[in-house]
Structures are given as structure tokens and as C-alpha cells.
Design a protein around this motif. Structure first.
Motif, PDB file in Angstrom:
ATOM      1  N   GLN A 179     -43.962 -63.130  -6.200  1.00 40.38           N
ATOM      2  CA  GLN A 179     -42.728 -63.442  -5.486  1.00 40.38           C
ATOM      3  C   GLN A 179     -41.740 -64.182  -6.388  1.00 40.38           C
ATOM      4  OE1 GLN A 179     -43.350 -64.784  -1.341  1.00 40.38           O
ATOM      5  NE2 GLN A 179     -45.532 -64.434  -1.733  1.00 40.38           N
ATOM      6  N   ASP A 180     -41.629 -63.686  -7.608  1.00 43.04           N
ATOM      7  CA  ASP A 180     -40.714 -64.256  -8.604  1.00 43.04           C
ATOM      8  C   ASP A 180     -39.339 -63.627  -8.421  1.00 43.04           C
ATOM      9  OD1 ASP A 180     -39.444 -65.329 -10.784  1.00 43.04           O
ATOM     10  OD2 ASP A 180     -40.693 -64.314 -12.284  1.00 43.04           O
ATOM     11  N   TRP A 181     -38.681 -63.980  -7.309  1.00 39.99           N
ATOM     12  CA  TRP A 181     -37.418 -63.342  -6.938  1.00 39.99           C
ATOM     13  C   TRP A 181     -36.308 -63.491  -7.971  1.00 39.99           C
ATOM     14  CZ3 TRP A 181     -39.810 -60.258  -4.340  1.00 39.99           C
ATOM     15  CH2 TRP A 181     -40.650 -60.585  -3.285  1.00 39.99           C
ATOM     16  N   PRO A 182     -36.190 -64.620  -8.680  1.00 50.12           N
ATOM     17  CA  PRO A 182     -35.147 -64.693  -9.708  1.00 50.12           C
ATOM     18  C   PRO A 182     -35.319 -63.643 -10.819  1.00 50.12           C
ATOM     19  CG  PRO A 182     -35.884 -66.897  -9.133  1.00 50.12           C
ATOM     20  CD  PRO A 182     -36.832 -65.926  -8.468  1.00 50.12           C
ATOM     21  N   SER A 183     -36.549 -63.201 -11.064  1.00 48.65           N
ATOM     22  CA  SER A 183     -36.800 -62.206 -12.111  1.00 48.65           C
ATOM     23  C   SER A 183     -36.628 -60.773 -11.628  1.00 48.65           C
ATOM     24  CB  SER A 183     -38.218 -62.384 -12.676  1.00 48.65           C
ATOM     25  OG  SER A 183     -38.328 -63.628 -13.321  1.00 48.65           O
ATOM     26  N   LEU A 184     -36.434 -60.573 -10.343  1.00 51.13           N
ATOM     27  CA  LEU A 184     -36.329 -59.222  -9.793  1.00 51.13           C
ATOM     28  C   LEU A 184     -35.195 -58.433 -10.456  1.00 51.13           C
ATOM     29  CD1 LEU A 184     -37.625 -57.367  -7.659  1.00 51.13           C
ATOM     30  CD2 LEU A 184     -35.910 -58.201  -6.036  1.00 51.13           C
ATOM     31  N   ALA A 185     -34.120 -59.104 -10.810  1.00 54.03           N
ATOM     32  CA  ALA A 185     -32.967 -58.443 -11.433  1.00 54.03           C
ATOM     33  C   ALA A 185     -33.297 -57.854 -12.799  1.00 54.03           C
ATOM     34  CB  ALA A 185     -31.798 -59.409 -11.546  1.00 54.03           C
ATOM     35  N   GLN A 186     -34.388 -58.278 -13.415  1.00 50.97           N
ATOM     36  CA  GLN A 186     -34.825 -57.684 -14.679  1.00 50.97           C
ATOM     37  C   GLN A 186     -35.322 -56.254 -14.466  1.00 50.97           C
ATOM     38  OE1 GLN A 186     -37.839 -60.040 -16.614  1.00 50.97           O
ATOM     39  NE2 GLN A 186     -36.704 -61.939 -16.307  1.00 50.97           N
ATOM     40  N   PHE A 187     -35.738 -55.938 -13.246  1.00 46.78           N
ATOM     41  CA  PHE A 187     -36.379 -54.661 -12.954  1.00 46.78           C
ATOM     42  C   PHE A 187     -35.573 -53.755 -12.026  1.00 46.78           C
ATOM     43  CE2 PHE A 187     -39.596 -57.946 -13.632  1.00 46.78           C
ATOM     44  CZ  PHE A 187     -40.241 -57.419 -14.740  1.00 46.78           C
ATOM     45  N   VAL A 188     -34.691 -54.335 -11.221  1.00 46.81           N
ATOM     46  CA  VAL A 188     -33.984 -53.582 -10.184  1.00 46.81           C
ATOM     47  C   VAL A 188     -32.478 -53.662 -10.426  1.00 46.81           C
ATOM     48  CG1 VAL A 188     -33.581 -53.372  -7.689  1.00 46.81           C
ATOM     49  CG2 VAL A 188     -35.850 -54.048  -8.538  1.00 46.81           C
ATOM     50  N   ASP A 189     -31.825 -52.508 -10.392  1.00 44.92           N
ATOM     51  CA  ASP A 189     -30.383 -52.414 -10.623  1.00 44.92           C
ATOM     52  C   ASP A 189     -29.590 -53.029  -9.468  1.00 44.92           C
ATOM     53  OD1 ASP A 189     -28.354 -50.933 -12.471  1.00 44.92           O
ATOM     54  OD2 ASP A 189     -27.729 -50.435 -10.421  1.00 44.92           O
ATOM     55  N   ASN A 190     -28.421 -53.545  -9.760  1.00 45.41           N
ATOM     56  CA  ASN A 190     -27.557 -54.141  -8.729  1.00 45.41           C
ATOM     57  C   ASN A 190     -27.183 -53.154  -7.632  1.00 45.41           C
ATOM     58  OD1 ASN A 190     -27.394 -56.776  -9.709  1.00 45.41           O
ATOM     59  ND2 ASN A 190     -25.728 -56.259 -11.089  1.00 45.41           N
ATOM     60  N   ASP A 191     -27.148 -51.867  -7.951  1.00 43.16           N
ATOM     61  CA  ASP A 191     -26.726 -50.850  -6.985  1.00 43.16           C
ATOM     62  C   ASP A 191     -27.887 -49.974  -6.509  1.00 43.16           C
ATOM     63  OD1 ASP A 191     -24.021 -51.641  -7.119  1.00 43.16           O
ATOM     64  OD2 ASP A 191     -23.780 -50.513  -8.990  1.00 43.16           O
ATOM     65  N   VAL A 192     -29.083 -50.523  -6.456  1.00 37.68           N
ATOM     66  CA  VAL A 192     -30.271 -49.744  -6.086  1.00 37.68           C
ATOM     67  C   VAL A 192     -30.130 -49.094  -4.709  1.00 37.68           C
ATOM     68  CG1 VAL A 192     -31.545 -51.704  -5.074  1.00 37.68           C
ATOM     69  CG2 VAL A 192     -32.807 -49.771  -6.055  1.00 37.68           C
ATOM     70  N   LYS A 193     -30.671 -47.878  -4.600  1.00 40.75           N
ATOM     71  CA  LYS A 193     -30.743 -47.165  -3.324  1.00 40.75           C
ATOM     72  C   LYS A 193     -32.202 -47.103  -2.907  1.00 40.75           C
ATOM     73  CE  LYS A 193     -26.741 -44.191  -3.917  1.00 40.75           C
ATOM     74  NZ  LYS A 193     -26.260 -42.807  -4.021  1.00 40.75           N
ATOM     75  N   TYR A 194     -32.435 -47.318  -1.614  1.00 46.20           N
ATOM     76  CA  TYR A 194     -33.794 -47.285  -1.063  1.00 46.20           C
ATOM     77  C   TYR A 194     -33.831 -46.249   0.055  1.00 46.20           C
ATOM     78  CZ  TYR A 194     -38.109 -48.805   1.149  1.00 46.20           C
ATOM     79  OH  TYR A 194     -39.369 -48.840   1.683  1.00 46.20           O
ATOM     80  N   ASN A 195     -34.664 -45.230  -0.104  1.00 41.29           N
ATOM     81  CA  ASN A 195     -34.769 -44.132   0.867  1.00 41.29           C
ATOM     82  C   ASN A 195     -33.393 -43.585   1.251  1.00 41.29           C
ATOM     83  OD1 ASN A 195     -37.541 -44.119   0.811  1.00 41.29           O
ATOM     84  ND2 ASN A 195     -37.799 -45.233   2.716  1.00 41.29           N
TER      85      ASN A 195
END
Length: 128
Positions: A20-36
Motif C-alpha cells: 500500500q505504498d500509494w505515493p509510489s503508485l505514480a512510478q507504475f501508473v500513468d496519470n491518464d490511466v483507463k480501467y475497463n
């Protein structure tokens, strides 16, 4: 990005979720991510994950299968957890359930830009 590099990035992404390292999530997920198919952005994606961990306090993502063909990642994730209350519209109410999720990702510039997820709801229903 090679298959090995992308597999490593994905494993680090899953570790980020599990800690649950939420501050690091931006290292892996794009600002404009689409989900389903829905544009939810990084903040919406983070909110969804934080809600999942609130509703399922013992949530842990376990990789069972991983296939990488850049820019795509396919994974079968296993879960063995006890969701509080309702989960996927089912009255789980803290009962331990096991199920899987088949999830596909598109990665661009080292970050997840699209996610397609299908959870095996029938497996949960069979356990209730």
C-alpha cells in the motif's frame, strides 16, 4: 522495454500494491490511466485501490501466471481474503473466500496506461 524488464516492473508494481505504498503508485501508473474502458486517471485508480484495501483488510495480490509481450502484460492473480460486508454485490460479510482475477495491462513509457480486469465472481458465489 524487454520482456524481462517489463516483468520486473510488473512485479514491483504488485509489491507496491501489497505494501500500500500509494505515493509510489505514480512510478507504475500513468496519470491518464483507463480501467475497463473508463478514463479514471491516476487519482481514481488510487482511490479504487485504497477502497479495495479498506473493504478487504487482508487483501494481497499473488501472481499465479504472468505473460509479457511488450507493450502488454497478462496476469492471473490469486486472492484468499475476507472482504467486509458486501463484495461485488455479494454478502461476503467477512467470510474467507478464494478467487482469481484475469487482468491485462498496456504499458507505455514504463507506465500502465490501460487495464482490463475480470474477477471470477462465480468462484466467490460458490463459496457463499
Amino acid at each position: 522495454m524487454t520482456d524481462i524488464d517489463l516483468a520486473d516492473v510488473y512485479r514491483r508494481y504488485i509489491a507496491c500494491l501489497n505494501t500500500q505504498d500509494w505515493p509510489s503508485l505514480a512510478q507504475f501508473v500513468d496519470n491518464d490511466v483507463k480501467y475497463n474502458g473508463q478514463q479514471i486517471g491516476l487519482s481514481g485508480y488510487r482511490q479504487m485501490l485504497e477502497r479495495d484495501f479498506r473493504d478487504i483488510p487482508d487483501l494481497q495480490f499473488k501472481i499465479e501466471l504472468l505473460a509479457v509481450a511488450p507493450p502488454l502484460v497478462a496476469s492471473r492473480l490469486l486472492f484468499d481474503c475476507a472482504p467486509k460486508g458486501m463484495f461485488l454485490g455479494l454478502p461476503v460479510q467477512g467470510k474467507r473466500v478464494s478467487f482469481s482475477e484475469n487482468v491485462f495491462y498496456e504499458v507505455q513509457a514504463g507506465k500502465i496506461v490501460r487495464v482490463w480486469s475480470i474477477i471470477d465472481k462465480a468462484a466467490i458465489e460458490a463459496q457463499l
